[in-house]
Design a protein around this motif. Structure first.
Motif, PDB file in Angstrom:
ATOM      1  N   UNK A 273       0.812  -1.217   0.000  1.00 31.03           N
ATOM      2  CA  UNK A 273       0.000   0.000   0.000  1.00 31.03           C
ATOM      3  C   UNK A 273       0.845   1.267   0.000  1.00 31.03           C
ATOM      4  N   UNK A 274       0.272   2.322  -0.608  1.00 32.56           N
ATOM      5  CA  UNK A 274       0.829   3.671  -0.576  1.00 32.56           C
ATOM      6  C   UNK A 274      -0.306   4.595  -0.145  1.00 32.56           C
ATOM      7  N   UNK A 275       0.010   5.836   0.111  1.00 26.90           N
ATOM      8  CA  UNK A 275      -0.999   6.785   0.585  1.00 26.90           C
ATOM      9  C   UNK A 275      -2.050   7.002  -0.514  1.00 26.90           C
ATOM     10  N   UNK A 276      -3.297   6.516  -0.291  1.00 28.16           N
ATOM     11  CA  UNK A 276      -4.311   6.635  -1.335  1.00 28.16           C
ATOM     12  C   UNK A 276      -4.755   8.073  -1.573  1.00 28.16           C
ATOM     13  N   UNK A 277      -4.788   8.897  -0.508  1.00 26.01           N
ATOM     14  CA  UNK A 277      -5.190  10.297  -0.685  1.00 26.01           C
ATOM     15  C   UNK A 277      -4.188  11.034  -1.562  1.00 26.01           C
ATOM     16  N   UNK A 278      -2.921  10.818  -1.285  1.00 26.07           N
ATOM     17  CA  UNK A 278      -1.886  11.472  -2.089  1.00 26.07           C
ATOM     18  C   UNK A 278      -1.962  10.991  -3.537  1.00 26.07           C
ATOM     19  N   UNK A 279      -2.240   9.707  -3.700  1.00 19.57           N
ATOM     20  CA  UNK A 279      -2.311   9.157  -5.059  1.00 19.57           C
ATOM     21  C   UNK A 279      -3.463   9.796  -5.840  1.00 19.57           C
ATOM     22  N   UNK A 280      -4.646   9.851  -5.232  1.00 20.33           N
ATOM     23  CA  UNK A 280      -5.805  10.412  -5.927  1.00 20.33           C
ATOM     24  C   UNK A 280      -5.631  11.913  -6.175  1.00 20.33           C
ATOM     25  N   UNK A 281      -5.113  12.623  -5.188  1.00 25.87           N
ATOM     26  CA  UNK A 281      -4.918  14.059  -5.370  1.00 25.87           C
ATOM     27  C   UNK A 281      -3.880  14.340  -6.466  1.00 25.87           C
ATOM     28  N   UNK A 282      -2.925  13.450  -6.545  1.00 28.53           N
ATOM     29  CA  UNK A 282      -1.934  13.604  -7.611  1.00 28.53           C
ATOM     30  C   UNK A 282      -2.545  13.373  -8.985  1.00 28.53           C
ATOM     31  N   UNK A 283      -3.674  12.710  -9.028  1.00 29.39           N
ATOM     32  CA  UNK A 283      -4.386  12.472 -10.308  1.00 29.39           C
ATOM     33  C   UNK A 283      -5.479  13.521 -10.555  1.00 29.39           C
ATOM     34  N   UNK A 284      -5.540  14.507  -9.673  1.00 28.89           N
ATOM     35  CA  UNK A 284      -6.488  15.597  -9.884  1.00 28.89           C
ATOM     36  C   UNK A 284      -7.814  15.417  -9.198  1.00 28.89           C
ATOM     37  N   UNK A 285      -7.953  14.405  -8.334  1.00 29.89           N
ATOM     38  CA  UNK A 285      -9.204  14.179  -7.620  1.00 29.89           C
ATOM     39  C   UNK A 285      -9.215  15.057  -6.387  1.00 29.89           C
ATOM     40  N   UNK A 286     -10.263  15.849  -6.220  1.00 29.47           N
ATOM     41  CA  UNK A 286     -10.337  16.759  -5.065  1.00 29.47           C
ATOM     42  C   UNK A 286     -10.925  16.047  -3.859  1.00 29.47           C
ATOM     43  N   UNK A 287     -10.085  15.778  -2.890  1.00 30.22           N
ATOM     44  CA  UNK A 287     -10.525  15.147  -1.638  1.00 30.22           C
ATOM     45  C   UNK A 287      -9.931  15.914  -0.472  1.00 30.22           C
TER      46      UNK A 287
END
Length: 287
Positions: A273-287
């Motif tokens: 596992x890696x940090x899922x929030x960082x991963x999604x935010x790095x893809x442009x997902x606003x969380x």
């Protein structure tokens, strides 16, 4: 007694019958006393005969004439009654036929009216359905036009409008490693779960503590995992697009209530596992 010309049809009236009665009586007396009386007496008696178109005719006594008259009247009355009865029966038969024809015509008219009503109702329903279909199609087009255009490679939130309720690496006895390996999104059971990006399904089935789970490999070489699902709508090897539904929120496996457990990984299995929030935010997902 001989006649000098043919007999003619004759029906005496009551007056002639009475007159003939006296003459008949005289003639009868002459016939009875003829052998005993003188020829002159016989001639006198015969002179009482009644001329009826015959050279000489025998008159009928009064009572007999009346009986004959009554019989003729009765026969005429019977004939008149029979004729009246026949006319009445014919009138009743005609009336019955007319009533039957009217009833059949009414029944046919009602059947036609009912058929026309059914046809009109079917047409109305068909028109209403066509109108509803057109309205749905128009609404779908409007929604498609107003929806934000998303690139096939863009990433999205796994649950529309979902918010993180448990952070990555949170500690607790709930997890075998003592640390939370992903993030949790609270949502009602049955809420659609979407793939955050396009990719290929590498796992779709029971995952032990994760319950029903799906793992997807993305084009960047990373993996995303979706756990505790109520149901899954994809299978291993299937290609999925960004935002495509892959299952529904549930509470299967090691779970205390309906929610989505989401992970980002460098490999398909547990422990990568890696940090899922960082991963999604790095893809442009606003969380």
């Amino acid at each position: 007694m001989a006649f000098t010309r043919a007999l003619a049809k004759y029906r005496p009236t009551r007056r002639t019958a009475r007159g003939a009665g006296a003459a008949g009586a005289a003639l009868l007396a002459a016939a009875l006393v003829g052998p005993l009386a003188s020829p002159a007496a016989a001639v006198v008696a015969a002179a009482a005969g009644h001329e009826t178109g015959l050279t000489q005719a025998m008159a009928v006594s009064g009572p007999l004439a009346e009986r004959i008259g009554h019989q003729a009247d009765n026969q005429q009355q019977a004939a008149d009654a029979k004729k009246a009865a026949a006319a009445k029966a014919a009138a009743e038969a005609k009336k019955a036929a007319q009533a039957k024809a009217a009833a059949e015509a009414k029944k046919a008219a009602e059947a036609k009216k009912a058929a026309e009503a059914r046809k009109a109702e079917a047409k109305r329903k068909a028109e209403a359905k066509r109108k509803a279909d057109d309205e749905r199609a128009a609404a779908k087009k409007r929604a498609a036009r107003s929806a934000p255009r998303v690139s096939p490679n863009a990433f999205v939130n796994p649950i529309a409008g979902g918010k993180v309720t448990t952070q990555y690496r949170s500690g607790g006895a709930m997890w075998s490693s003592g640390k939370h390996s992903g993030i949790d999104f609270a949502a009602p059971a049955g809420t659609p779960v979407k793939s955050v990006g396009s990719g290929t399904v590498v796992t779709a089935g029971w995952g032990g503590a994760y319950g029903n789970n799906v793992v997807i490999r993305h084009s960047d070489g990373r993996y995303t995992q979706y756990g505790h699902l109520l149901s899954m709508s994809v299978s291993v090897g299937q290609k999925v697009g960004s935002g495509q539904q892959i299952g529904r929120v549930g509470s299967t496996g090691n779970s205390t209530g309906p929610h989505l457990h989401f992970e980002a990984r460098t490999a398909p299995g547990y422990g990568a596992d890696i940090n899922p929030l960082a991963y999604l935010r790095g893809k442009g997902v606003g969380l």
